[in-house]
Design an enzyme around this catalytic site. Structure first.
Site, PDB file in Angstrom:
ATOM      1  N   GLU A  17      40.056 -13.628 -12.475  1.00 31.23           N
ATOM      2  CA  GLU A  17      39.566 -14.157 -13.758  1.00 31.23           C
ATOM      3  C   GLU A  17      40.251 -13.441 -14.917  1.00 31.23           C
ATOM      4  O   GLU A  17      40.439 -12.226 -14.880  1.00 31.23           O
ATOM      5  CB  GLU A  17      38.053 -13.929 -13.838  1.00 31.23           C
ATOM      6  N   HIS A 152      19.087 -16.199 -11.940  1.00 33.18           N
ATOM      7  CA  HIS A 152      19.480 -16.111 -13.351  1.00 33.18           C
ATOM      8  C   HIS A 152      18.366 -15.383 -14.105  1.00 33.18           C
ATOM      9  O   HIS A 152      17.181 -15.626 -13.855  1.00 33.18           O
ATOM     10  CB  HIS A 152      19.689 -17.521 -13.922  1.00 33.18           C
TER      11      HIS A 152
HETATM   12  P1  FAD Z   1      22.441 -23.188 -16.380  1.00 35.00           P
HETATM   13  O1  FAD Z   1      22.931 -23.746 -15.096  1.00 35.00           O
HETATM   14  O2  FAD Z   1      22.037 -24.150 -17.429  1.00 35.00           O
HETATM   15  O3  FAD Z   1      21.229 -22.206 -16.028  1.00 35.00           O
HETATM   16  C1  FAD Z   1      20.662 -21.372 -17.053  1.00 35.00           C
HETATM   17  C2  FAD Z   1      19.160 -21.206 -16.811  1.00 35.00           C
HETATM   18  O4  FAD Z   1      18.483 -22.451 -17.022  1.00 35.00           O
HETATM   19  C3  FAD Z   1      18.810 -20.793 -15.375  1.00 35.00           C
HETATM   20  O5  FAD Z   1      17.692 -19.956 -15.442  1.00 35.00           O
HETATM   21  C4  FAD Z   1      18.464 -22.116 -14.703  1.00 35.00           C
HETATM   22  O6  FAD Z   1      17.577 -21.944 -13.598  1.00 35.00           O
HETATM   23  C5  FAD Z   1      17.787 -22.852 -15.861  1.00 35.00           C
HETATM   24  N1  FAD Z   1      17.924 -24.309 -15.779  1.00 35.00           N
HETATM   25  C6  FAD Z   1      19.008 -25.009 -15.356  1.00 35.00           C
HETATM   26  N2  FAD Z   1      18.772 -26.351 -15.462  1.00 35.00           N
HETATM   27  C7  FAD Z   1      17.516 -26.472 -15.969  1.00 35.00           C
HETATM   28  C8  FAD Z   1      16.710 -27.592 -16.323  1.00 35.00           C
HETATM   29  N3  FAD Z   1      17.145 -28.840 -16.159  1.00 35.00           N
HETATM   30  N4  FAD Z   1      15.469 -27.365 -16.834  1.00 35.00           N
HETATM   31  C9  FAD Z   1      15.006 -26.096 -17.003  1.00 35.00           C
HETATM   32  N5  FAD Z   1      15.737 -24.987 -16.686  1.00 35.00           N
HETATM   33  C10 FAD Z   1      16.975 -25.185 -16.171  1.00 35.00           C
HETATM   34  N6  FAD Z   1      29.609 -17.435 -20.173  1.00 35.00           N
HETATM   35  C11 FAD Z   1      30.465 -17.781 -21.155  1.00 35.00           C
HETATM   36  O7  FAD Z   1      30.081 -17.759 -22.337  1.00 35.00           O
HETATM   37  N7  FAD Z   1      31.762 -18.121 -20.882  1.00 35.00           N
HETATM   38  C12 FAD Z   1      32.256 -18.157 -19.620  1.00 35.00           C
HETATM   39  O8  FAD Z   1      33.441 -18.458 -19.419  1.00 35.00           O
HETATM   40  C13 FAD Z   1      31.380 -17.806 -18.552  1.00 35.00           C
HETATM   41  N8  FAD Z   1      31.793 -17.842 -17.259  1.00 35.00           N
HETATM   42  C14 FAD Z   1      30.898 -17.582 -16.243  1.00 35.00           C
HETATM   43  C15 FAD Z   1      31.321 -17.700 -14.909  1.00 35.00           C
HETATM   44  C16 FAD Z   1      30.438 -17.425 -13.870  1.00 35.00           C
HETATM   45  C17 FAD Z   1      30.912 -17.555 -12.439  1.00 35.00           C
HETATM   46  C18 FAD Z   1      29.110 -17.011 -14.153  1.00 35.00           C
HETATM   47  C19 FAD Z   1      28.176 -16.684 -13.030  1.00 35.00           C
HETATM   48  C20 FAD Z   1      28.683 -16.900 -15.461  1.00 35.00           C
HETATM   49  C21 FAD Z   1      29.552 -17.202 -16.523  1.00 35.00           C
HETATM   50  N9  FAD Z   1      29.152 -17.129 -17.857  1.00 35.00           N
HETATM   51  C22 FAD Z   1      30.035 -17.449 -18.880  1.00 35.00           C
HETATM   52  C23 FAD Z   1      27.782 -16.717 -18.198  1.00 35.00           C
HETATM   53  C24 FAD Z   1      26.827 -17.947 -18.296  1.00 35.00           C
HETATM   54  O9  FAD Z   1      27.206 -18.747 -19.391  1.00 35.00           O
HETATM   55  C25 FAD Z   1      25.402 -17.406 -18.481  1.00 35.00           C
HETATM   56  O10 FAD Z   1      24.970 -16.771 -17.325  1.00 35.00           O
HETATM   57  C26 FAD Z   1      24.375 -18.414 -18.992  1.00 35.00           C
HETATM   58  O11 FAD Z   1      23.200 -17.691 -19.346  1.00 35.00           O
HETATM   59  C27 FAD Z   1      23.958 -19.473 -17.971  1.00 35.00           C
HETATM   60  O12 FAD Z   1      24.951 -20.361 -17.755  1.00 35.00           O
HETATM   61  P2  FAD Z   1      24.820 -21.458 -16.560  1.00 35.00           P
HETATM   62  O13 FAD Z   1      25.971 -22.345 -16.704  1.00 35.00           O
HETATM   63  O14 FAD Z   1      24.560 -20.786 -15.287  1.00 35.00           O
HETATM   64  O15 FAD Z   1      23.483 -22.216 -17.065  1.00 35.00           O
END
Ligand code: FAD
Length: 293
Positions: A17, A152
């Site tokens: 990364e 998370h």
């Molecule tokens: P989601 O999948 O939306 O999940 C976030 C929270 O919401 C979780 O608790 C989930 O259970 C909950 N949730 C999901 N769907 C729903 C729903 N429909 N209703 C209610 N609750 C729900 N951050 C950056 O800014 N830039 C990056 O490039 C970046 N790269 C990353 C790469 C990886 C591999 C990882 C693991 C994390 C990365 N992050 C990055 C951090 C990430 O943006 C954060 O962890 C953020 O808080 C959650 O993103 P997510 O896409 O997992 O969110």
């Protein structure tokens, strides 16, 4: 090349990364680091979007150059937090025009101090909303999502976290990449649980080599990861000696990767944080295993 094809590999492959610079002045050093990591010929390189201190401004430019100049497949990250539909659609269009094939669909962290009512008004509240948008705009993209072996931080419990993860995968994720973890048993347990819940897509474990003591606190705050005693002892012993700490951190990550491969995992993503020397050392440590001798 689509990541879904790369992930079919039966032999261990490593991806790395990188994150874009915070400002224009940092661009040259990031470009050099990216070039040196690309020379290792990883299975792919991912470029973050506004994470790890970098901004999203250069994500596309860096991802495009990795692919075009170095022939290394890329995964461009995209976040949707607090974004407008027009803004996100514009970014998706730009990705398509740049020939990007693989996109990591993320929500991003909710900025501190944002009012809950404002969050409720956002058009993309969760990553699943972005996955749906990507599928609608560019059905050919190979889309990845993030997952959390230690759940998370905002999730009430594991069951709920996995249920939402399943929704995200069903919306169109072809693979998942995990948050960093320092105890492989947490990953094995997580894999068991998600397979039980019917999530069948490939999962790429994310391993972060901790190469200095300051990084420990930051990494733990960011990820909420559990720190095993074995790792704590290593930081206690070598934390004040930068070179020794770097060597020990690389050895620990190498050991984690070997154990993952021995337990059937063939793709590991390394959070090497724009450090070509770290990426190279890990690759060298595993040269016979990955067949790069
Ligand atoms: P989601 O999948 O939306 O999940 C976030 C929270 O919401 C979780 O608790 C989930 O259970 C909950 N949730 C999901 N769907 C729903 C729903 N429909 N209703 C209610 N609750 C729900 N951050 C950056 O800014 N830039 C990056 O490039 C970046 N790269 C990353 C790469 C990886 C591999 C990882 C693991 C994390 C990365 N992050 C990055 C951090 C990430 O943006 C954060 O962890 C953020 O808080 C959650 O993103 P997510 O896409 O997992 O969110």
């Amino acid at each position: 090349m689509k990541l879904s094809e790369i992930l079919e590999s039966k032999r261990l492959s490593l991806s790395f990364e990188v994150f874009p610079p915070k400002s224009d002045s940092g661009f040259e050093s990031v470009r050099e680091a990216v070039e040196q990591i690309a020379e290792i010929s990883p299975s792919f390189m991912s470029v973050t979007y506004g994470a790890g201190g970098g901004t999203g401004r250069y994500t596309l430019e860096i991802a495009k150059s990795i692919k075009e100049r170095h022939g290394v497949p890329t995964l461009a990250h995209l976040t949707c937090v607090a974004s407008t539909k027009d803004g996100v659609r514009g970014k998706i269009r730009a990705m398509k025009e740049a020939g990007i094939e693989n996109v990591m669909a993320l929500r991003g962290d909710i900025p501190e101090g944002v009012d809950q009512r404002a969050v409720e008004g956002w058009c993309y509240r969760h990553a699943v909303d972005l996955v749906r948008e990507l599928k609608e705009q560019c059905p050919d993209f190979c889309i990845g999502g993030a997952c959390y072996p230690e759940i998370h931080p905002e999730s009430a419990n594991r069951k709920e976290d996995i249920a939402y993860l399943k929704q995200k995968v069903d919306a169109g994720c072809s693979f998942l990449t995990t948050q960093m973890f320092f105890d492989n048993n947490l990953l094995y347990n997580f894999l068991y649980k998600i397979r039980e819940a019917g999530i069948t897509v490939p999962v790429i474990p994310g391993v972060m080599p901790i190469t200095n003591a300051n990084q420990v606190e930051r990494a733990l705050k960011l990820s909420g990861s559990f720190m095993p005693q074995r790792f704590k002892s290593l930081v206690d012993k070598f934390g004040s000696d930068p070179e020794a700490m770097k060597q020990a951190g690389i050895a620990y990550a190498t050991d984690q990767i070997i154990d993952l491969y021995a337990n059937g995992i063939t793709n590991v993503h390394v959070y090497s944080m724009n450090k070509p020397d770290v990426a190279k050392k890990i690759t060298d440590n595993l040269s016979h295993i990955i067949g790069k001798v």
